[in-house]
Each structure stands twice: as structure tokens, then as C-alpha cells.
Design an enzyme around this catalytic site. Structure first.
Site, PDB file in Angstrom:
ATOM      1  N   HIS A  91      16.786 -18.562 -42.594  1.00 30.41           N
ATOM      2  CA  HIS A  91      15.970 -18.161 -41.437  1.00 30.41           C
ATOM      3  C   HIS A  91      15.128 -19.281 -40.863  1.00 30.41           C
ATOM      4  O   HIS A  91      14.291 -19.015 -39.994  1.00 30.41           O
ATOM      5  CB  HIS A  91      15.020 -17.015 -41.801  1.00 30.41           C
ATOM      6  CG  HIS A  91      15.701 -15.727 -42.083  1.00 30.41           C
ATOM      7  ND1 HIS A  91      15.880 -14.750 -41.135  1.00 30.41           N
ATOM      8  CD2 HIS A  91      16.262 -15.262 -43.209  1.00 30.41           C
ATOM      9  CE1 HIS A  91      16.511 -13.733 -41.673  1.00 30.41           C
ATOM     10  NE2 HIS A  91      16.752 -14.014 -42.940  1.00 30.41           N
TER      11      HIS A  91
ATOM     12  N   LYS B 169       3.041 -13.285 -31.441  1.00 34.71           N
ATOM     13  CA  LYS B 169       3.828 -13.723 -32.598  1.00 34.71           C
ATOM     14  C   LYS B 169       2.874 -14.407 -33.557  1.00 34.71           C
ATOM     15  O   LYS B 169       1.704 -14.626 -33.206  1.00 34.71           O
ATOM     16  CB  LYS B 169       4.921 -14.701 -32.156  1.00 34.71           C
ATOM     17  CG  LYS B 169       4.392 -15.869 -31.289  1.00 34.71           C
ATOM     18  CD  LYS B 169       5.491 -16.788 -30.800  1.00 34.71           C
ATOM     19  CE  LYS B 169       6.313 -16.146 -29.703  1.00 34.71           C
ATOM     20  NZ  LYS B 169       7.679 -16.551 -29.617  1.00 34.71           N
ATOM     21  N   ARG B 170       3.361 -14.747 -34.785  1.00 37.29           N
ATOM     22  CA  ARG B 170       2.509 -15.499 -35.694  1.00 37.29           C
ATOM     23  C   ARG B 170       2.021 -16.776 -35.005  1.00 37.29           C
ATOM     24  O   ARG B 170       2.714 -17.356 -34.177  1.00 37.29           O
ATOM     25  CB  ARG B 170       3.290 -15.865 -36.962  1.00 37.29           C
ATOM     26  CG  ARG B 170       3.493 -14.691 -37.887  1.00 37.29           C
ATOM     27  CD  ARG B 170       2.199 -14.142 -38.410  1.00 37.29           C
ATOM     28  NE  ARG B 170       1.596 -15.054 -39.351  1.00 37.29           N
ATOM     29  CZ  ARG B 170       1.382 -14.769 -40.636  1.00 37.29           C
ATOM     30  NH1 ARG B 170       1.699 -13.590 -41.130  1.00 37.29           N
ATOM     31  NH2 ARG B 170       0.815 -15.646 -41.444  1.00 37.29           N
TER      32      ARG B 170
ATOM     33  N   LYS C  54       5.308 -22.988 -32.665  1.00 35.21           N
ATOM     34  CA  LYS C  54       5.478 -21.956 -31.628  1.00 35.21           C
ATOM     35  C   LYS C  54       4.669 -22.308 -30.366  1.00 35.21           C
ATOM     36  O   LYS C  54       4.858 -21.719 -29.319  1.00 35.21           O
ATOM     37  CB  LYS C  54       5.081 -20.579 -32.166  1.00 35.21           C
ATOM     38  CG  LYS C  54       5.980 -20.084 -33.319  1.00 35.21           C
ATOM     39  CD  LYS C  54       5.552 -18.701 -33.777  1.00 35.21           C
ATOM     40  CE  LYS C  54       6.231 -18.252 -35.062  1.00 35.21           C
ATOM     41  NZ  LYS C  54       7.579 -17.700 -34.850  1.00 35.21           N
TER      42      LYS C  54
ATOM     43  N   THR D 166      12.762 -12.874 -32.349  1.00 32.39           N
ATOM     44  CA  THR D 166      13.232 -11.513 -32.077  1.00 32.39           C
ATOM     45  C   THR D 166      12.295 -10.831 -31.087  1.00 32.39           C
ATOM     46  O   THR D 166      12.713  -9.926 -30.362  1.00 32.39           O
ATOM     47  CB  THR D 166      13.299 -10.683 -33.383  1.00 32.39           C
ATOM     48  OG1 THR D 166      12.131 -10.969 -34.161  1.00 32.39           O
ATOM     49  CG2 THR D 166      14.542 -11.025 -34.183  1.00 32.39           C
TER      50      THR D 166
ATOM     51  N   LYS E  54      12.755  -8.185 -27.708  1.00 32.15           N
ATOM     52  CA  LYS E  54      12.001  -6.939 -27.483  1.00 32.15           C
ATOM     53  C   LYS E  54      11.319  -6.952 -26.114  1.00 32.15           C
ATOM     54  O   LYS E  54      11.289  -5.941 -25.410  1.00 32.15           O
ATOM     55  CB  LYS E  54      10.972  -6.734 -28.605  1.00 32.15           C
ATOM     56  CG  LYS E  54      11.626  -6.557 -29.979  1.00 32.15           C
ATOM     57  CD  LYS E  54      10.627  -6.722 -31.130  1.00 32.15           C
ATOM     58  CE  LYS E  54      11.356  -6.941 -32.446  1.00 32.15           C
ATOM     59  NZ  LYS E  54      10.462  -7.406 -33.519  1.00 32.15           N
TER      60      LYS E  54
HETATM   61  N1  CJB Z   1      11.090 -16.478 -40.148  1.00 39.24           N
HETATM   62  O1  CJB Z   1       9.468 -14.893 -40.081  1.00 39.24           O
HETATM   63  C1  CJB Z   1       9.978 -15.856 -40.650  1.00 39.24           C
HETATM   64  N2  CJB Z   1       9.461 -16.299 -41.831  1.00 39.24           N
HETATM   65  C2  CJB Z   1       9.997 -17.328 -42.532  1.00 39.24           C
HETATM   66  O2  CJB Z   1       9.489 -17.684 -43.579  1.00 39.24           O
HETATM   67  C3  CJB Z   1      11.157 -17.944 -42.020  1.00 39.24           C
HETATM   68  C4  CJB Z   1      11.681 -17.503 -40.815  1.00 39.24           C
HETATM   69  C5  CJB Z   1      11.633 -15.994 -38.865  1.00 39.24           C
HETATM   70  O3  CJB Z   1      12.753 -15.159 -39.121  1.00 39.24           O
HETATM   71  C6  CJB Z   1      13.176 -14.487 -37.956  1.00 39.24           C
HETATM   72  C7  CJB Z   1      14.286 -13.555 -38.343  1.00 39.24           C
HETATM   73  O4  CJB Z   1      15.450 -14.259 -38.596  1.00 39.24           O
HETATM   74  C8  CJB Z   1      13.576 -15.459 -36.862  1.00 39.24           C
HETATM   75  O5  CJB Z   1      13.871 -14.737 -35.701  1.00 39.24           O
HETATM   76  C9  CJB Z   1      12.461 -16.465 -36.599  1.00 39.24           C
HETATM   77  O6  CJB Z   1      12.891 -17.443 -35.711  1.00 39.24           O
HETATM   78  C10 CJB Z   1      12.014 -17.083 -37.899  1.00 39.24           C
HETATM   79  O7  CJB Z   1      10.907 -17.914 -37.671  1.00 39.24           O
END
Ligand code: CJB
Length: 839
Positions: free
Chosen positions: A374, A565-566, A571, A673, A677
Site C-alpha cells: 500500500h 485525509k490524514r 499529501k 480512495t 468518494k
Molecule cells: N495507506 O492508509 C495507509 N496507511 C499505510 O500505512 C500505508 C498506505 C494508504 O492505503 C490506501 C489503501 O490502499 C491508499 O489508497 C493510500 O494511497 C495509502 O496511503
């Protein structure tokens, strides 16, 4: 009888009763019954929470027949089941979603309203299970929804954290964290299953011995044993009988009392072990995209992975299925590397606990497991210091060494005389202090490896996992993320849902590609007017909320520009802030300048130990304090930071946006994501060519997407030739004026120290190339402002954005996983007639 032995008896539930009936009258009776018998209250002393609980139990009763029948059907048919292993599940509130899935949302609303209660207030009463940080945990939740809705036999396995993601407050512009006591008033959705508890070993040492067949075996003598208690929550699919399970593990002491200590009179020491064990699942680590190497975190990982794998084995053993068939019965998906210890744990269980030989165990393991990556951020790649690892998991380390030795032999055969490759790929990082590399373990132990958007999957192959791609190209694929339209459209945006359904029917809710039919209405002026009216009404609601919570007046006709978002430097929330200050500077230079009125809305949590992210929150609030109160601005710009952004709140925010900010540096956001949305709900996107933005733009059309910024190859190139942010500052007067206003204390009452860490990072380091992308971003924002002035045109773009989002349903993602990775097929669940009482 033994308490955990099932006892057959004649079912005595009638066909339709107060626990199953779906009519308004039945719902009312059931609600009142639950208020009395479950909550134990007369109406005159019942609290809002009592009413919420009574309604939740009313709904849960209606899930149970589907839930139990689903489990029974899947067991009897002996089908392959997806086990989705994730350290995070960010489910959001269950009540509204279950009402939608059951198809009784309107009936429940009517029943509650006729009883004189506020239905929406009851929905709001639910404390959401915040068992995740952000995108990764929410993706797991969307995937559970889609798997159930598509009738895929599946189970989610994770951790029942007693405290989920912290609650965020804002004081004096700063983030303040407090513990999330989500279980305080009880959780009506879960059922604990102590009879299915399992034991997990930790620490200690290993021993060799010869078994009764003369084979050399290994035994693990742990230092500590912890119990895992499963808590099950039903996940009902949308308008189907399939209800799958989310099984979360809670840690408990193996023995409630240490009897030796108890007998010697040391009562407190006797109880202490219980407290230590329970610490394991106390709290979610609130760091997103960063790995900290803390012992408790590794303990959480082995704990839930071991519980889950043992649980799967027990399911097979109870049915008399040999464990040699494990991979035929379970497809286990590793959601990032958090559950990657499963590679070693599955090997250990098969070999040490069940006597299966190495080669067979290894074949089963690889056929069972698959791994989703991810992130490309180096700081998020998990590695565990050898000292810590060997102390906590001595047996796993031995297994990892053996896997590694065979793996390195394999590389030597395929790439002779390439020592650099061996050390790059080894499961053990030997440069300096030694570490276990979890992503490498996951790649070696899995038959499939995927990224979460096309660009991200390409970058994995070219960069982070390049060596693994060269070794096993066949393992790699892309599975672009998706989100569930049930929660993020139907539940969160009923007005838009009704309008869409009135035009094209409700088939789109399960087949999101059908939204394309909306394109036929783009030239219908009435339709556009209705579309605009709905957006305005939703913005009005958010404006009311902002007034209540933030005390800020915002104009609902202004452009709602939202970044939610976080908070993370990659970002680039602070790039958004640079734009705000640019507009502010234009006004200060000429108060009569034309400005398209905008409301800038931010939401998101910063990891409590991430200083720069917290400083960005402070900056947003400080800029807001100045801009919102400067008479020259004449209310044309407003800046709002919405505290405690979570799933419940996100559902209100996505529908209210005109513009969605997806402005990460190209090559950094794996997918995103939230971008999906927002767009589904008719907002336009301003974004870089990063993550799934690339595919969103392909779908909606380049002319319907506000693109800016460097591309990934341009980013690489700029960094390679030596990036100098100061050059951009010096040579761009508008940018210089923005930075200078921050640096000179323009948003900190003259204090030039407060934001200095941010300013100097931007000027002298700027890893995320804000200054390089600044002018392109500002030019693009100016096009946005210009476009918004033509409301008819804007509405067309908004409609087209929604209409073309079909690809981004998580149903599509799940179908791809099923076909390419899991080899799992849908199974229809038929509800059997109940036997009448006494027959
Ligand atoms: N992502 O939320 C997280 N935490 C992590 O530690 C690594 C990745 C996010 O995962 C999402 C689902 O795949 C992605 O859409 C996003 O870009 C990514 O930052």
C-alpha cells in the site's frame, strides 16, 4: 456436557415474528420490546443511547438468520473462503449501513418517527469503531462490504482494540488527542465467542526432539501465553442473504490468576499477568505510513495472525478436513506487511503443531497467501530489529532463516555471481544493525503481489520491489482500489441517490457502471438545476454544522474546496495553504480584486508524534484566524479546520464538496480512495498525476479534471539533477510574498519562530517539491475559479464526474481479486423456512 460442545435441538422460531418482521408495525414493537428487555428502561428514563441500542438490537436480530445461514451454507458446501487479514478495519457506524443493506431504512425511519423520536439523532448516536488510521483500514472495510454484497465466502480477521484512533480536539489551533472510548456504552453489533478462544505463545526458546516416528522436530517453550478471544460482527451484503463475519481478537490472560502467587498471598502479582496480557490489544498505533519498530506492535501482529490462522485450522479440523488441503479452503490476503508474519506462523503451525513436512508446508503457505503493498514511502516499510524479533519470536526467526537460505540459493541459481542482488533481496537486512524485512518475507511467501493503482503497481515493479519483479514477474499484478457506493453514496448522500434513481433506476447501486446512463441527462436543464439544488442544500447543512462547531459563518454558494485525509507532508495540505495565502495577498494588494468566493475546508488527524504534521494543522488554523477576520477579505475567503475527522463525519463531508484536493507529490500516494468518494458525489478534482488520480482522469476525461504538477518521471529527474527549492522562492515574487508573510509572523502575531521549522524545510529541503509545483498549482486553481463562475458548465462537469466513476466501485476491485488472486466464486445463500414452534 462440555460448555463448548454444540447440542442439537429443534428450532422453535416462528416464520415471521418480532425478531424478523420488516414492517413498520413490527419494527416499532421490536424496538419497544428491546428498550424494555435489553436496555432495561422505561421510556421516561431512557437516554438517547438506550434508544440507539434498542434500535441497533432490533436491526441485529434481523441479520441473525442471514448470518447463521451464510456460515452454515459455506461450511456445508466446503467452498474456498477469503480470509482478509488486516491490522486495521475502519468500519464506520453500522446502523445506517445495515438498514440500507436490509432494505428497511425508510421503514425504520418511519417507525422511529412515529414513536416520537429523532431518527437521525439515533444514527448519530452510534460511536464508530475507529479501528484504523485512514485509507488502508477503510479499504479493508469497503472490501468486506463488497465481498458480502457479491456473495463471496469471506471473513475479515483483525484486532479488537479497546481504544481505536484517538479523538482529535483543536485548542488554540493545535491538535489535542484524547482516548477513544468507543466501547464505553457497549457494542450491540458484536457477539463474543469465548468458546472459540485460542492461545498464542510469545518469547522463550526452542528445543529439538525426536517424535514417536523418529522424526526430528522442534518445540517452542514460550515465556508467556496469551489467550485470543474472538468477537464476531455480522457484515450483511447489500440486498442479498449473504452476511459474512468480521472476527476481531481481544487478548486475555491465559490463566486469570497465577495460582502460585495467589496461594503465597501475593494477590496483586497474581492479577498483574492479566493486566500485562490485556495490554496487547489495548490501543491502535496511531501512526499512518510510518513503522516504529515497537515490541508491542510486533506482539499485536503475531497475536492476531496466529489467532486467525489457528481459527482457520480449527474450522477445518472440526469438519475433518486434513490440513494438507488448507490452501484449497482458504485464500489469505495480507493487507500490507502488518500481517506478513503469517508466512512464518503458517509454516510453524503446519510443521511444529501438525507434523507436516517442510516442503509440503511451504507449498501450502505460498498457495494460501497473497500480499498487497500500500505504500512507496520508505519510512512505512516495516523492518524489525533482530534483538527484538529473536526475543519475542525465536521460533519464527529460525523458520525465516531457513526460508531465507533456500531463497538465496534460488537467487544464486538464477543470477549467478551477483552478491549485491543477494544482499538487496535477503529477508535479513545486514547493513549495520540487522533487521527482518517484512515486505521481503511477504513477497517470498506469497503467490501473488499487488499494488493498489496502475501507477503504484508500475512503480513497485520499477523501484521498491524491482528485484522481486525480476525474480518472479508472474506474481505481480495491479488491483486498483475501489470504494463502496452503498456507504459513500446511498447512505451518505440520500438526496443525490434519489435523484439518480429517479432517472436511471437503482441498478447502479450494485452495478456502478450503470451511472453512465446519467450522461443522457447532462443536457437536461431541469436535471442540472435539481443536481445543483441538491449540492447547495448539502452545503447549507455543512455550513450550519460549521457555524455550530467552529463558530464560523460560511456562504453555501461559495466554492467548497475540501481537503480531507490524514495530515502528512507528502499529501501537501500546506500547498493548499500556500494557495490560500496567495489569494489573501492579492486581496491585500488590491481589496477590489475579483476573487471567486471560496470556503477552504480541511479535516484530518496528524500522528501524535509527527511534529511537522501538527504544525501544519496549527498553520491552517492560524491562517484561518487572520483571513476569516480581515475586513478587506469581505467574507470572500473562509478557512475552516473541521476537528475529529472520522468515517461518520466523512460521510457528511464528501457530498458537500465542489472541489476535491488530491495534491500529493506524484509518485507518493499509492492510490487514494477519498479521491473516488468525492468524485462519485459530484465534486471536481484538482490533482496531480498520482495514485488513482491518473485512472480517475482517464475515466472522467482530461477536460473534466483539473490537472497540475510534475509527473513522476519529472520528479525523479528534478531530484536527480539536484533540486534547489530556494531557487523557486527567489525567482517567483508571488511565492516569495507568501513564504515571507508566514516567516515574518503574519499568521503568528509577529512571532517569527513558530512556523520556522516549516518555512526552513520548504526553503532548504522540500522533499515533496511544493515550491516546484507551486506555480502550476496556482495557475490551475485560477482556472478552477474561472470555471466555477459558469454554474451551468460546472454542473455539467459535476454530473459527468459522477456518471463516469463506475470503475471505482470496490465491487470491481473484489471481482478482480477473486478472478486473478483468490480463485473464489460467489455462493448463493438460500434462507430456509423456519420450523414452527412445537412442530
Ligand atoms: N495507506 O492508509 C495507509 N496507511 C499505510 O500505512 C500505508 C498506505 C494508504 O492505503 C490506501 C489503501 O490502499 C491508499 O489508497 C493510500 O494511497 C495509502 O496511503
Amino acid at each position: 456436557t462440555v460448555p463448548n460442545q454444540p447440542i442439537e435441538c429443534v428450532p422453535t422460531v416462528v416464520v415471521e415474528d418480532d425478531r424478523t418482521g420488516l414492517s413498520v408495525e413490527t419494527l416499532k414493537r421490536a424496538f419497544q420490546d428491546n428498550l424494555f428487555y435489553i436496555q432495561g428502561k422505561f421510556a421516561n428514563i431512557a437516554t438517547q443511547n438506550d434508544y440507539y441500542m434498542a434500535l441497533a438490537y432490533t436491526v441485529r436480530d434481523r441479520l441473525l438468520r442471514r448470518w447463521l445461514t451464510t456460515a452454515e451454507t459455506h461450511t456445508h458446501q466446503g467452498v474456498r473462503t477469503v480470509a482478509y487479514l488486516s491490522a486495521e478495519f475502519l468500519m464506520g457506524p453500522h446502523l445506517g449501513n445495515n438498514l440500507i443493506s436490509l432494505g428497511i431504512y425508510d421503514e425504520a425511519k418511519q417507525a422511529i418517527t412515529e414513536l416520537g423520536l429523532d431518527f437521525d439523532a439515533l444514527l448519530q448516536q452510534e460511536e464508530e469503531p475507529g479501528l484504523g488510521n485512514g485509507g488502508l483500514g477503510r479499504l479493508a472495510a469497503c472490501y468486506l462490504d463488497s465481498m458480502a454484497s457479491l456473495d463471496i465466502p469471506s471473513i475479515g480477521y483483525g484486532i479488537r482494540y479497546e481504544f481505536g484512533i484517538f479523538d482529535q480536539d483543536i485548542r488554540d489551533g493545535w491538535q489535542i488527542e484524547s482516548t477513544d472510548k468507543w466501547l464505553r456504552y457497549g457494542n450491540p453489533w458484536e457477539i463474543s465467542r469465548p468458546e472459540w478462544a485460542v492461545e498464542v505463545k510469545l518469547g522463550g526458546h526452542t528445543e529439538r526432539y525426536t517424535d514417536e516416528n523418529g522424526r526430528n522436530r522442534t518445540r517452542w517453550i514460550p515465556h508467556e501465553v496469551v489467550m485470543g478471544i474472538p468477537y464476531d460482527t455480522p457484515i450483511l451484503g447489500y440486498k442479498t442473504n449473504t452476511a459474512t463475519t468480521l472476527r476481531l481478537w481481544s487478548a486475555a490472560a491465559a490463566e486469570s490468576f497465577d495460582f502460585a502467587a495467589f496461594n503465597s498471598g501475593d494477590y496483586f502479582r497474581a492479577v498483574q499477568q492479566k493486566t500485562v496480557s490485556e495490554t496487547l490489544t489495548k490501543v491502535l498505533y496511531p501512526n499512518d505510513e510510518s513503522a516504529q519498530g515497537k515490541k508491542l506492535r510486533l506482539a499485536q501482529q503475531i497475536f492476531f495472525v496466529s489467532c486467525s490462522l489457528q481459527d482457520m485450522m480449527l474450522i477445518l479440523i472440526r469438519q475433518g478436513i486434513p490440513l494438507e488441503q488448507f490452501h484449497e479452503k482458504f485464500a489469505v490476503q495480507l493487507n500490507d506487511t502488518h500481517p506478513a508474519i503469517a508466512v512464518a506462523e503458517l509454516m510453524r503451525l503446519l510443521m511444529d503443531e501438525h507434523g507436516i513436512e517442510w516442503d509440503t508446508a511451504w507449498r501450502i503457505t505460498q498457495k494460501t497467501l497473497s500480499y498487497t503493498n500500500h505504500t512507496l514511502l520508505p519510512e512505512a516499510l516495516e523492518r524489525w530489529g533482530m534483538g527484538l524479533f529473536s526475543t519475542l519470536l525465536p521460533r519464527h526467526l529460525e523458520i525465516i532463516y531457513e526460508i531465507n537460505s533456500q531463497f538465496l540459493d534460488d537467487i544464486r541459481r538464477k543470477f549467478p555471481n551477483d552478491d549485491a542482488r543477494l544482499s538487496r533481496m535477503s529477508l535479513i537486512d545486514e547493513a549495520g544493525e540487522r533487521y527482518v524485512r517484512m515486505a521481503h518475507l511477504a513477497c517470498v511467501g506469497s503467490h501473488a503481489i499487488n499494488g493498489v493503482a496502475a501507477l503504484h503497481s508500475e512503480l513497485l515493479k520499477q523501484d521498491v520491489l524491482r528485484d522481486f519483479y525480476e525474480l518472479y514477474p508472474e506474481k505481480f499484478s495491479n488491483k486498483t482500489n475501489g470504494v463502496t457506493p452503498r456507504r459513500f453514496m446511498v447512505l451518505s448522500n440520500p438526496r443525490l441517490t434519489n435523484l439518480i434513481t429517479s432517472k436511471i433506476g437503482d441498478g447502479w447501486i450494485k452495478h456502478l457502471d450503470d451511472l453512465r446512463k446519467l450522461e443522457a441527462f447532462v443536457e437536461d436543464a431541469d436535471f442540472r438545476q435539481q443536481w445543483r439544488d441538491i449540492k447547495l442544500a448539502i452545503k447549507q447543512d455543512l455550513a450550519t454544522y460549521i457555524k455550530q462547531v467552529n463558530g464560523i459563518d460560511v456562504d453555501p454558494t461559495s466554492l467548497f474546496d475540501i481537503q480531507a485525509k490524514r495530515i502528512h507532508e507528502y499529501k501537501r495540505q500546506h500547498l493548499d495553504v500556500l494557495h490560500i495565502i496567495t489569494l489573501y495577498n492579492r486581496i491585500k494588494a488590491n481589496p477590489d480584486v475579483h476573487i471567486t468566493p471560496r470556503t477552504f475546508i480541511f479535516g484530518g488527524k496528524a500522528a501524535p508524534g509527527y511534529f511537522m504534521a501538527k504544525l501544519i494543522i496549527k498553520l491552517i488554523n492560524s491562517v484561518g484566524d487572520v483571513v476569516n477576520n480581515d475586513p478587506d477579505v469581505r467574507d470572500r475567503l473562509k478557512v475552516v479546520f473541521l476537528k475529529d475527522y472520522n468515517v461518520k463525519f466523512a460521510q457528511r463531508v464528501y457530498p458537500a464538496a465542489d472541489l476535491s484536493e488530491q495534491i500529493s507529490l506524484a509518485g507518493k500516494e499509492a492510490s487514494g480512495t477519498g479521491n473516488m468518494k468525492f468524485s462519485m458525489n459530484g465534486s471536481l478534482t484538482i490533482g496531480t498525476l498520482d495514485g488513482a488520480n491518473v485512472e480517475i482522469r482517464d475515466e472522467v476525461g482530461a477536460e473534466n479534471f483539473f490537472l497540475f504538477g510534475l509527473t513522476t518521471p519529472e520528479v525523479y529527474e528534478l531530484k536527480a539533477k539536484g533540486y534547489n527549492p530556494y531557487h523557486y522562492y527567489e525567482s517567483n515574487p508571488a511565492l516569495k510574498a507568501v513564504i515571507d508573510r508566514i516567516a515574518s509572523g503574519g499568521f503568528s502575531n509577529g512571532d517569527t519562530n513558530l512556523f520556522n521549522p516549516l518555512v526552513s524545510t520548504l526553503l532548504y529541503k522540500d522533499d515533496y517539491l511544493l515550491l516546484a509545483d507551486y506555480q502550476s498549482y496556482i495557475d490551475c486553481q485560477d482556472r478552477v475559479s474561472q470555471t466555477y463562475l459558469d454554474q451551468e458548465y460546472w454542473t455539467r462537469l459535476s454530473i459527468l464526474n459522477s456518471a463516469r466513476m463506475g470503475k471505482f466501485s470496490s465491487d470491481r476491485s473484489i471481482r478482480e481479486y477473486c478472478e486473478d488472486i483468490w480463485y473464489v466464486k460467489p455462493v448463493a445463500v438460500e434462507l430456509k423456512e423456519y420450523v414452527q414452534a412445537g412442530t
